[in-house]
Design an enzyme around this catalytic site. Structure first.
Site, PDB file in Angstrom:
ATOM      1  N   ARG A 106       1.008  -1.047   0.052  1.00 49.38           N
ATOM      2  CA  ARG A 106       0.020   0.021  -0.114  1.00 49.38           C
ATOM      3  C   ARG A 106       0.853   1.205   0.077  1.00 49.38           C
ATOM      4  O   ARG A 106       0.648   2.212  -0.597  1.00 49.38           O
ATOM      5  CB  ARG A 106      -0.857   0.039   1.243  1.00 49.38           C
ATOM      6  N   TYR A 215       0.307 -13.433  -0.660  1.00 50.56           N
ATOM      7  CA  TYR A 215       0.624 -12.873  -1.895  1.00 50.56           C
ATOM      8  C   TYR A 215       2.141 -11.954  -1.988  1.00 50.56           C
ATOM      9  O   TYR A 215       2.334 -11.646  -0.872  1.00 50.56           O
ATOM     10  CB  TYR A 215      -0.339 -12.282  -2.793  1.00 50.56           C
TER      11      TYR A 215
END
Length: 403
Positions: A106, A215
């Site tokens: 992010r 992931y």
């Protein structure tokens, strides 16, 4: 003279809005409450629908420099560890949808948007300076900032997140909806893991009243691990975020397979920052364009349509919003309220659909009893036909609506 838009919030949505408005020919003043631009959190999945928007803004190379591009999505049972279904990503996603499926930290997504705003626009960035209230007289909007300063603009975009003050004044003081779901998030350096625990794909583990996703992010150097469980939430939702108690997570994972528990325990690896815990909130699906824009004020991202993370599209919808905002603000033959109305008309239904599907997916992911057995059977029989989401990845809600 150029028109001027004021943007409340300097997160992913606010920066995307600033970039979009600048590309539409507007001057931008952005106000961020924090004293420095930063983005907390962990990983974000961005589908081809979002990557195409970043490409259109000339951000393909910055994205490639910081993101990972998983080879496939695999769904496994959190109880047995058995594989249930797979969806090819990588080149297959590019062939089907014209862009890759990416996973990114992010902070890296926030950073590449900030760099683009600073490099390619004349946006005025105001830190430690939030927009607390506004007044819309039909010809201009005047905001009052947290420093007591009044600033006038031609439009205001509220991109100030889940607890948006802009939304509260525009639509009323209705708090976000508590979901009863808690998200444990962690980042682990892949080099610190045994080879068997490293990953270049997205793996989703589905279990009763919980699920986990792992992931790669940051070029594959880090692994993002998220475990979402159902449980009691704290009282102070707006300010609550703390280092999570790993013992509580281990208790929630009792009965899950050894392979998933090994992944969770890997957060203790050297260099890992440990678990952080967030209570998840959302709002009901958007009901009309009037919930996204009124007069000279528009809402974008979580301020307009916070959603559960079960379709991995929270950040994506904010970026799509910004792309549509750019198209609307570029309609220079329309008055500003009509431009914002066009923006809202072209976005509200798609956002509502993604919100509703995200909630539905959460019920499916966390299913128990016969529903869980039926889900697993469907995944085994239908495979990628269940996992692929063409309506989402092909579109971005840009089909023009008539006024």
């Amino acid at each position: 003279m150029k028109k001027q838009v004021l943007v409340a919030g300097g997160g992913i949505g606010g920066l995307a809005a600033a970039l979009a408005a600048s590309r539409a020919g507007w001057e931008v003043r952005l106000y961020e409450r924090a004293t420095a631009f930063s983005e907390v959190g962990a990983g974000v999945q961005i589908g081809p629908n979002v990557v195409r928007r970043l490409q259109a803004w000339g951000l393909q190379q910055p994205l490639q420099a910081v993101a990972a591009f998983p080879s496939r999505l695999q769904v496994r049972s959190a109880v047995s560890g058995r594989g249930l279904a797979e969806l090819p990503l990588g080149p297959t996603a590019v062939q089907r949808y014209g862009a890759a499926y990416a996973t990114i930290h992010r902070a890296d997504l926030h950073g590449l948007l900030l760099a683009a705003v600073e490099k390619y626009t004349d946006t005025q960035l105001h830190l430690a300076h939030a927009i607390d209230s506004f007044a819309d007289d039909g010809t201009a909007v005047t905001v009052r900032t947290s420093r007591g300063k009044e600033v006038e603009g031609d439009a205001l975009i509220g991109a100030d997140g889940l607890w948006s003050r802009t939304r509260t004044q525009l639509l009323g003081p209705v708090p976000p909806r508590v979901t009863g779901h808690l998200a444990y998030r962690a980042l682990v350096p892949q080099h610190a893991l045994p080879q068997a625990l490293r990953t270049a794909q997205v793996t989703a583990w589905l279990g009763p009243r919980l699920h986990a996703v792992q992931y790669p992010v940051r070029r594959g150097e880090l692994q993002n691990i998220v475990v979402i469980v159902q449980g009691p939430v704290p009282h102070d939702l707006e300010n609550w975020d703390h280092a999570a108690n790993a013992a509580g997570l281990e208790h929630a994972l009792k009965g899950t397979c050894t392979a998933l528990q090994d992944v969770v325990r890997s957060v203790a690896a050297p260099g890992a920052a440990g678990w952080r815990l967030w209570p998840l909130c959302d709002r009901p699906p958007v009901r009309s364009a009037a919930e996204m824009a009124r007069g000279l004020v528009g809402l974008l991202g979580d301020a307009a349509h916070p959603m559960r993370p079960y379709l991995a599209q929270g950040a994506g919808m904010a970026i799509e919003d910004a792309a549509e905002l750019q198209r609307a603000l570029s309609m220079h033959d329309l008055e500003v309220p009509l431009r914002l109305t066009r923006y809202a008309l072209n976005r509200w239904q798609r956002n509502a659909r993604v919100q509703a599907r995200s909630t539905r997916n959460g019920r499916i992911f966390h299913a128990t009893g016969p529903v869980r057995w039926g889900r697993d059977l469907s995944l085994r029989l239908l495979g990628e036909r269940v996992l692929d989401v063409p309506w989402l990845y092909r579109g971005d809600g840009s089909i023009a609506s008539s006024l």
